[in-house]
Design a protein around this motif. Structure first.
Motif, mmCIF file in Angstrom:
data_model
loop_
_atom_site.group_PDB
_atom_site.id
_atom_site.type_symbol
_atom_site.label_atom_id
_atom_site.label_comp_id
_atom_site.label_asym_id
_atom_site.label_seq_id
_atom_site.Cartn_x
_atom_site.Cartn_y
_atom_site.Cartn_z
ATOM 1 N N GLN A 1 -34.439 49.136 22.164
ATOM 2 C CA GLN A 1 -34.806 47.852 22.758
ATOM 3 C C GLN A 1 -34.379 47.849 24.223
ATOM 4 O O GLN A 1 -33.641 48.723 24.664
ATOM 5 N N ASN A 2 -34.841 46.829 24.958
ATOM 6 C CA ASN A 2 -34.452 46.717 26.367
ATOM 7 C C ASN A 2 -32.945 46.623 26.489
ATOM 8 O O ASN A 2 -32.280 46.021 25.638
ATOM 9 N N THR A 3 -32.409 47.198 27.548
ATOM 10 C CA THR A 3 -30.970 47.184 27.762
ATOM 11 C C THR A 3 -30.637 46.587 29.119
ATOM 12 O O THR A 3 -31.486 46.443 29.982
ATOM 13 N N SER A 4 -29.368 46.259 29.288
ATOM 14 C CA SER A 4 -28.866 45.692 30.527
ATOM 15 C C SER A 4 -28.021 46.745 31.232
ATOM 16 O O SER A 4 -28.364 47.919 31.249
ATOM 17 N N THR A 5 -26.872 46.357 31.737
ATOM 18 C CA THR A 5 -26.038 47.219 32.568
ATOM 19 C C THR A 5 -24.713 47.511 31.870
ATOM 20 O O THR A 5 -24.118 46.621 31.278
ATOM 21 N N VAL A 6 -24.260 48.742 31.978
ATOM 22 C CA VAL A 6 -22.917 49.116 31.539
ATOM 23 C C VAL A 6 -22.152 49.532 32.788
ATOM 24 O O VAL A 6 -22.625 50.364 33.570
ATOM 25 N N VAL A 7 -20.969 48.937 32.992
ATOM 26 C CA VAL A 7 -20.164 49.196 34.183
ATOM 27 C C VAL A 7 -18.875 49.897 33.769
ATOM 28 O O VAL A 7 -18.152 49.410 32.891
ATOM 29 N N PHE A 8 -18.590 51.028 34.420
ATOM 30 C CA PHE A 8 -17.357 51.766 34.188
ATOM 31 C C PHE A 8 -16.439 51.575 35.387
ATOM 32 O O PHE A 8 -16.890 51.246 36.478
ATOM 33 N N PRO A 9 -15.134 51.832 35.224
ATOM 34 C CA PRO A 9 -14.214 51.669 36.351
ATOM 35 C C PRO A 9 -14.473 52.713 37.432
ATOM 36 O O PRO A 9 -15.030 53.773 37.174
ATOM 37 N N GLN A 10 -14.023 52.395 38.628
ATOM 38 C CA GLN A 10 -14.130 53.344 39.729
ATOM 39 C C GLN A 10 -13.052 54.409 39.577
ATOM 40 O O GLN A 10 -12.090 54.250 38.846
ATOM 41 N N ASN A 11 -13.233 55.492 40.295
ATOM 42 C CA ASN A 11 -12.230 56.553 40.400
ATOM 43 C C ASN A 11 -11.901 57.221 39.067
ATOM 44 O O ASN A 11 -10.750 57.553 38.799
ATOM 45 N N LEU A 12 -12.912 57.427 38.225
ATOM 46 C CA LEU A 12 -12.694 58.177 36.993
ATOM 47 C C LEU A 12 -12.561 59.657 37.333
ATOM 48 O O LEU A 12 -13.277 60.173 38.202
ATOM 49 N N ALA A 13 -11.665 60.336 36.657
ATOM 50 C CA ALA A 13 -11.471 61.763 36.893
ATOM 51 C C ALA A 13 -12.526 62.552 36.137
ATOM 52 O O ALA A 13 -12.561 62.550 34.919
ATOM 53 N N LEU A 14 -13.402 63.226 36.887
ATOM 54 C CA LEU A 14 -14.411 64.101 36.303
ATOM 55 C C LEU A 14 -14.146 65.492 36.839
ATOM 56 O O LEU A 14 -14.170 65.721 38.036
ATOM 57 N N THR A 15 -13.869 66.444 35.933
ATOM 58 C CA THR A 15 -13.410 67.759 36.377
ATOM 59 C C THR A 15 -14.440 68.863 36.213
ATOM 60 O O THR A 15 -14.200 69.979 36.622
ATOM 61 N N GLY A 16 -15.559 68.588 35.585
ATOM 62 C CA GLY A 16 -16.564 69.631 35.366
ATOM 63 C C GLY A 16 -17.952 69.034 35.440
ATOM 64 O O GLY A 16 -18.123 67.859 35.761
ATOM 65 N N PRO A 17 -18.969 69.846 35.126
ATOM 66 C CA PRO A 17 -20.336 69.338 35.181
ATOM 67 C C PRO A 17 -20.587 68.306 34.069
ATOM 68 O O PRO A 17 -20.365 68.587 32.901
ATOM 69 N N LEU A 18 -21.021 67.140 34.462
ATOM 70 C CA LEU A 18 -21.293 66.056 33.511
ATOM 71 C C LEU A 18 -22.704 65.552 33.762
ATOM 72 O O LEU A 18 -23.060 65.192 34.887
ATOM 73 N N THR A 19 -23.524 65.556 32.729
ATOM 74 C CA THR A 19 -24.879 65.034 32.806
ATOM 75 C C THR A 19 -24.872 63.617 32.261
ATOM 76 O O THR A 19 -24.351 63.370 31.162
ATOM 77 N N ILE A 20 -25.434 62.683 33.009
ATOM 78 C CA ILE A 20 -25.525 61.294 32.555
ATOM 79 C C ILE A 20 -26.981 61.009 32.242
ATOM 80 O O ILE A 20 -27.851 61.176 33.096
ATOM 81 N N GLN A 21 -27.226 60.620 30.997
ATOM 82 C CA GLN A 21 -28.594 60.299 30.566
ATOM 83 C C GLN A 21 -28.744 58.793 30.447
ATOM 84 O O GLN A 21 -27.894 58.110 30.003
ATOM 85 N N LEU B 1 -14.171 59.014 30.027
ATOM 86 C CA LEU B 1 -15.468 59.656 29.854
ATOM 87 C C LEU B 1 -15.269 61.140 29.644
ATOM 88 O O LEU B 1 -14.235 61.703 30.008
ATOM 89 N N PRO B 2 -16.280 61.814 29.087
ATOM 90 C CA PRO B 2 -16.143 63.268 28.946
ATOM 91 C C PRO B 2 -16.054 63.911 30.325
ATOM 92 O O PRO B 2 -16.692 63.457 31.276
ATOM 93 N N THR B 3 -15.256 64.943 30.452
ATOM 94 C CA THR B 3 -15.138 65.613 31.743
ATOM 95 C C THR B 3 -16.246 66.630 31.939
ATOM 96 O O THR B 3 -16.539 67.021 33.058
ATOM 97 N N THR B 4 -16.852 67.088 30.857
ATOM 98 C CA THR B 4 -18.022 67.969 30.921
ATOM 99 C C THR B 4 -18.947 67.578 29.778
ATOM 100 O O THR B 4 -18.541 66.871 28.853
ATOM 101 N N GLY B 5 -20.171 68.037 29.836
ATOM 102 C CA GLY B 5 -21.115 67.750 28.764
ATOM 103 C C GLY B 5 -22.079 66.651 29.155
ATOM 104 O O GLY B 5 -22.517 66.582 30.301
ATOM 105 N N THR B 6 -22.375 65.755 28.213
ATOM 106 C CA THR B 6 -23.379 64.726 28.437
ATOM 107 C C THR B 6 -22.843 63.356 28.058
ATOM 108 O O THR B 6 -22.329 63.160 26.953
ATOM 109 N N LEU B 7 -22.958 62.421 28.968
ATOM 110 C CA LEU B 7 -22.645 61.016 28.712
ATOM 111 C C LEU B 7 -23.972 60.286 28.601
ATOM 112 O O LEU B 7 -24.825 60.389 29.487
ATOM 113 N N ILE B 8 -24.165 59.553 27.509
ATOM 114 C CA ILE B 8 -25.415 58.833 27.290
ATOM 115 C C ILE B 8 -25.140 57.344 27.470
ATOM 116 O O ILE B 8 -24.221 56.796 26.861
ATOM 117 N N VAL B 9 -25.935 56.693 28.331
ATOM 118 C CA VAL B 9 -25.763 55.269 28.609
ATOM 119 C C VAL B 9 -27.094 54.564 28.372
ATOM 120 O O VAL B 9 -28.130 54.973 28.901
#
Length: 176
Positions: free
Chosen positions: A156-176, A143-151
């Motif tokens: 249309q209607n959406t379901s679930t997106v699952v990412f792995p645990q323990n991802l390294a995030l080093t800066g401010p990340l906005t999740i939309q 995933l991006p370490t900074t910026g915006t992640l869009i999920v």
């Protein structure tokens, strides 16, 4: 060699200027240097064929490219989603090579049951990943370490997106 296949090589681009469905019997062979498909605004290209060649494939243009292939012979190599939406109906349609979702691009699981992707998926800031029908698990994600992640930004209607645990995030990340 498949005589009914379209060959895209040397970073050439196949342009789709109108909505249509390409024959499932027509494959795309990616030659040296890979190639791209550009889908124009307001159009959709449905394609049930396969990729061969294993170099690289790039989705361009803000229109929709819908990969409907369910056969196990699709090998696009690295897939880059640079703009618009790249829909896929199965793991086979997407192949198993690395996928890069860049700013302005969307990787969207369109139909089917729960799916755990076999691909290494890298999502840049401003990239979107979505799943309409069921849970989409992305066990190998960068995933991006900074910026915006869009999920799940979709029309249309959406379901679930699952990412792995323990991802390294080093800066401010906005999740939309």
């Amino acid at each position: 060699f498949n005589s009914s296949a379209i060959t895209i090589a040397n970073n050439a681009t196949l342009n789709s200027t109108a909505a249509f469905t390409m024959s499932a019997n027509r494959g795309i062979t990616l030659g040296a240097g890979g190639g791209a498909v550009n889908v124009n605004t307001g159009t959709a290209l449905f394609w049930g064929g396969y990729f061969s060649g294993g170099t690289s494939f790039t989705k361009l243009g803000v229109g929709d490219l819908i990969l409907t292939n369910t056969a196990t012979n699709s090998v696009p190599g690295t897939t880059n989603v640079n703009a618009g939406r790249l829909f896929f109906d199965s793991q086979n349609a997407l192949g198993t090579g690395p996928v890069n979702v860049n700013n302005g691009g969307t990787l969207d699981y369109r139909i089917g049951g729960a799916l755990s992707l076999a691909n290494n998926v890298t999502i840049a800031s401003g990239g979107n990943i979505a799943s309409r029908p069921a849970t989409l698990t992305v066990p190998t994600a960068t995933l991006p370490t900074t910026g915006t992640l869009i999920v799940n930004q979709d029309d249309q209607n959406t379901s679930t997106v699952v990412f792995p645990q323990n991802l390294a995030l080093t800066g401010p990340l906005t999740i939309q």
